[in-house]
Every structure is written in C-alpha cells, then in structure tokens.
Design an enzyme around this catalytic site. Structure first.
Site, PDB file in Angstrom:
ATOM      1  N   LYS A 171       0.842  -1.204   0.000  1.00 50.56           N
ATOM      2  CA  LYS A 171       0.000   0.000   0.000  1.00 50.56           C
ATOM      3  C   LYS A 171       0.876   1.252   0.000  1.00 50.56           C
ATOM      4  O   LYS A 171       1.962   1.254   0.588  1.00 50.56           O
ATOM      5  CB  LYS A 171      -0.894  -0.050   1.252  1.00 50.56           C
ATOM      6  CG  LYS A 171      -1.982   1.000   1.331  1.00 50.56           C
ATOM      7  CD  LYS A 171      -2.867   0.738   2.555  1.00 50.56           C
ATOM      8  CE  LYS A 171      -4.005   1.737   2.700  1.00 50.56           C
ATOM      9  NZ  LYS A 171      -4.887   1.404   3.845  1.00 50.56           N
ATOM     10  N   SER A 190      -9.760   1.164   2.886  1.00 48.08           N
ATOM     11  CA  SER A 190      -8.963   2.042   2.061  1.00 48.08           C
ATOM     12  C   SER A 190      -7.854   1.343   1.266  1.00 48.08           C
ATOM     13  O   SER A 190      -7.287   1.951   0.368  1.00 48.08           O
ATOM     14  CB  SER A 190      -8.324   3.119   2.949  1.00 48.08           C
ATOM     15  OG  SER A 190      -7.430   2.531   3.874  1.00 48.08           O
ATOM     16  N   SER A 233      -9.726  -1.546   6.869  1.00 49.19           N
ATOM     17  CA  SER A 233      -9.181  -1.290   5.530  1.00 49.19           C
ATOM     18  C   SER A 233      -8.450  -2.442   4.860  1.00 49.19           C
ATOM     19  O   SER A 233      -8.123  -2.338   3.683  1.00 49.19           O
ATOM     20  CB  SER A 233      -8.264  -0.073   5.560  1.00 49.19           C
ATOM     21  OG  SER A 233      -9.050   1.089   5.560  1.00 49.19           O
TER      22      SER A 233
HETATM   23  N1  GLN Z   1     -13.022   3.157   6.612  1.00 47.74           N
HETATM   24  C1  GLN Z   1     -12.414   3.418   7.877  1.00 47.74           C
HETATM   25  C2  GLN Z   1     -12.017   4.876   7.962  1.00 47.74           C
HETATM   26  O1  GLN Z   1     -12.262   5.552   7.042  1.00 47.74           O
HETATM   27  C3  GLN Z   1     -11.246   2.518   8.088  1.00 47.74           C
HETATM   28  C4  GLN Z   1     -10.046   2.973   7.358  1.00 47.74           C
HETATM   29  C5  GLN Z   1      -8.846   2.137   7.622  1.00 47.74           C
HETATM   30  O2  GLN Z   1      -8.934   1.040   8.181  1.00 47.74           O
HETATM   31  N2  GLN Z   1      -7.698   2.679   7.269  1.00 47.74           N
HETATM   32  O3  GLN Z   1     -11.492   5.329   8.907  1.00 47.74           O
END
Ligand code: GLN
Length: 445
Positions: free
Chosen positions: A34, A109, A133
């Site tokens: 990532k 994400s 994510s």
């Molecule tokens: N969707 C969640 C957020 O926006 C989790 C994001 C993540 O795990 N990085 O915070």
C-alpha cells in the site's frame, strides 16, 4: 499503482542470494504494498496531493522483512487518501475499480492492494487496517485479508493515520500464503515500541483443527445484511458444524456504539498525526507571503475534502470543553467494547460476523454522504478498538443485477492468537468452504 524503479535490482539481489545457497521463503515473489508504506526510492503518496512528489528516504520494517525474505516489491498500491475511506475513491490519483464489476468500488482504504491480489497481479500484498481497511476490501474483491493483533507487525515506516488503531496486514489467495507472509512480517521491532515479541509460527490448518472449536456468532451483526451475505455466513457455519465445531450465539451490546466511538477516536488521532504535513519538511508547498499563510494554503490545496473534514472534526472533539463530551466518552466506550470481547472469549475460541453487510457498492454511491461511507465499517471497527486479530475469508457470492460479486465472513480471535485464524482458514479450505475464484478476464492461477 506506481511501479518501483528498483524492482529489477531487488530481483537480481534475490537471484544472487539464491545462487549462493541461501534459503529464502519469498525468493523472487512479486509483492505490492500500500502506498502508505515507505520503501526507499519509491514515491509514497498516501493517495494525497500533499505527498505527490515525496520519495521515501527509508524503508518500513514490514517492507524490509519482505525484501530480506527475497521478495520483490514491484509497486505501490492505490488507496483512499491517508487511508481514510471505505471505497478507494478519494485518492488524488483517481479511483481503483473492482475487477468483478468495474462500475463498483473494491472497498477501501487498501483497495489497490486487494485488487492486486484479486486480479492476479501479485500472489500477495500488504495493506493497512485502522478500522477495516484490509478486511473490507478483501471481502469486496474475494480474497483473504488479515488484520493482525495490534503490535503484531511493526508500524515503523507506515504513515500514521490513527496510531492506536493502525496495523499492517496481508492479502492472499490461500491460508498457506497467509501463513508464509505472516511468518515473514510479524515480530518485534526495536523501532516500534508497541510491537510484540516473535509470535508462534503460523501454519495453515486442516479440517481436524475445527473439531471442538467453539465458534460464537455475534448477534449484533445479524440483521441488516443482504441475503447473499446472510447465506454466505450460514453456509460457513454449516461447514463448521459439519466438521465438529460447536456454533453458538453471543451478544456484545456495546457494539452498537462502535462506529461512533471509532470515528471519535480515529479523527482526533488523525488531526494530530497529520499536523506534520504543512509544506515545511514534507511534500508539496503552496507559496504565500508569510509562514502561516503558506502552511494554511498548503493544507487547503494539498488535502482532499474528506481528510480536511476529519482534521476539523478531530480537532473539535479534542478541544477544551468538548473533550469530555466526545473523545473521553469514546474512550470509555472503547473500554466497554474491549471488556465485552474478553467476556465473549471466555465461552468461544473465535467469534464470527459478516465482514461487510453488503457486497461491493456502486462507484459514487456513497461519496456525497460521509455517514453512509462510515457505516460500511459497521462490522470491522470494533476489532481495531479492542486491538484484536481478525480475518476476512472469501465465503460466497451474491448476484446483483446479473453480476456475481464476492462476499466475506470475518473471524475474530483473542489478542495474540492470530495463528488461530490462519489455521482455521486452512481448515475451511480443506472443507471446500472457501470460495476463491478469479474475476472474468483476470486469471490468477
Ligand atoms: N473506513 C475506515 C475509515 O475511514 C477505516 C479505514 C482504515 O482502516 N484505514 O477510517
């Protein structure tokens, strides 16, 4: 995805080591990480304009462990800006599409890392999971996604979103690959004070491991799911029962506050972590006549709307007069959730929920409604609040408008028992209960 200019060099280095007789667990294996994981010489943009020209001067421990094991980091994967999102639509370099239906999102994400594995670009990849994510995009693209126990994998070199929740985790297409990857990346790192001593060796289990396993379905995660998600959960439970597991139901009442508590903890942490991006040391700078003006303009032009929203809400929730009403209350809910998990593990070896209440949603469907986007994490955020390990397992498909979309089931284990999840995945594979497939046109095998 951006390509790593040093990939060929890394492959040659692995080749030389193999020829000199070294046994490397990941010799020559292509891996994508990532774009919030630093790798020397690669752009690390975090999907943000503010880091568009930033090139990493150092390598994250998790990435270094991959290289030490002989892997080749072929590129960096697209993501929601600063890992804030559930759809990989907020990246400054544009959205990532779901290979099962390009009109739909891959989840987020870590959508780029999930798609890399789902579409067969690489056999494994790394993402980061602060509130779901890794697991949610794994479910929406039909691959495995593991969020390890907090501290299991070093966060050194991972660009921080919410430091008390962030954890690096792998995507893979088999329990064996998950085990292989975790054996490489997990372990203590003197550069991350929250990292943990070496874990027990990970291995993919067999159906024998499932006999007598006590599996607790979390009641609060039932209802509100699409029929395909319910069907996948039921089919998985049926397979477990068939293998001799004892399946029961357990209630964790505080989970209904998990989304609120999560966002009131994640956003304040983000507002603090992202203070460093002011154009003075890192990345882009917008020029203005004075220092404050330059910092303000840099942040106004460099951050996207969702990141700005979170910095503002986070700052507000921490401000004097509101701290007790928001941040401190959220921290108390975090403790309640954690205690309820501990109590549930008194009666069960693993807990289970859907990973997401629905399969991949349409692009643009939730971008104008932040609360609808946040609600997509309803099944995943509590695990991060409690610091637990959890694995999304590909568990079926749901046909929506004539298109077959993958569905995932989430297994949660007690802290430090990540290995139980990898063993369980192997057991489910042995039963034929894991539905790994490739989207049409993307042969992975
Ligand atoms: N969707 C969640 C957020 O926006 C989790 C994001 C993540 O795990 N990085 O915070």
């Amino acid at each position: 995805m951006s390509l790593n200019p040093r990939a060929a060099e890394q492959a040659e280095a692995a080749q030389r080591r193999v020829q000199s007789g070294e046994a490397l667990p990941l010799a020559g294996v292509p891996v994508i990480v990532k774009d919030n994981i630093n790798v020397t010489g690669t752009a690390t943009t975090c999907g943000s304009r503010i880091l568009a020209n930033y090139v990493s001067p150092y390598t994250a421990t998790a990435a270094q462990r991959l290289l030490d094991a002989g892997a080749v980091i072929v590129g960096k994967a697209n993501m929601d800006e600063f890992a804030m999102g559930s759809s990989t639509e907020s990246s400054a370099s544009g959205p990532t599409l779901n290979p099962w239906d390009q009109g739909r999102v891959p989840g987020g994400s870590s959508g780029g890392s999930a798609v890399a594995v789902a579409a067969g670009l690489t056999p494994v990849s790394l993402g980061s999971d602060t509130g779901g994510s890794v697991r949610q995009p794994a479910a929406l693209t039909g691959v495995y996604g593991l969020k390890p126990t907090y501290g299991r994998v070093s966060r050194y070199g991972l660009v921080a979103y919410a430091s008390s929740l962030d954890q690096i985790g792998p995507f893979a297409r088999s329990a064996e690959d998950l085990a292989l990857l975790m054996n490489v990346v997990a372990g203590y790192d003197p550069r991350d004070a929250t990292s943990l001593e070496a874990p027990p060796a990970f291995r993919a289990g067999t159906p024998d491991d499932l006999r007598g396993l006590r599996v607790g379905v979390i009641r609060e995660s039932l209802g509100g799911n699409t029929p395909g998600v319910e069907a996948a959960l039921n089919a998985t439970l049926e397979a477990l029962r068939g293998a001799g597991a004892a399946v029961g139901e357990v209630s964790l009442p505080s989970l209904r506050h998990a989304i609120a508590a999560y966002y009131l903890i994640a956003m304040p942490e983000a507002s603090s972590n992202l203070a460093r991006f002011d154009g003075m040391v890192y990345g882009a700078r917008s020029a203005a006549p004075d220092l404050t003006g330059s910092m303000t303009l840099t942040r106004e032009q460099g951050f996207g709307r969702e990141v700005q929203r979170r910095i503002m809400i986070g700052t507000y929730a921490l401000s004097s007069g509101y701290y007790d009403a928001y941040y401190s209350k959220a921290m108390r809910v975090r403790r309640l959730i954690s205690d309820e998990f501990t109590a549930a593990f008194g009666g069960y070896d693993v807990l289970v929920t859907p990973t997401s209440p629905f399969p991949a949603f349409r692009r643009g469907e939730k971008t104008s409604d932040p609360l609808a986007m946040y609600a997509a994490d309803v099944d995943t955020v509590a695990v991060n609040l409690a610091g637990l390990p959890a694995l999304s397992v590909p568990a079926g498909f749901e046909t929506v408008d004539g298109v077959r979309l993958p569905v995932g089931v989430q297994f949660i284990a007690p802290a430090l028992h990540d290995e139980r999840l990898v063993a369980l995945a192997g057991g489910l594979e042995g039963l034929g209960a894991v539905t790994l497939d490739s989207p049409a046109g993307f042969g992975a095998d």
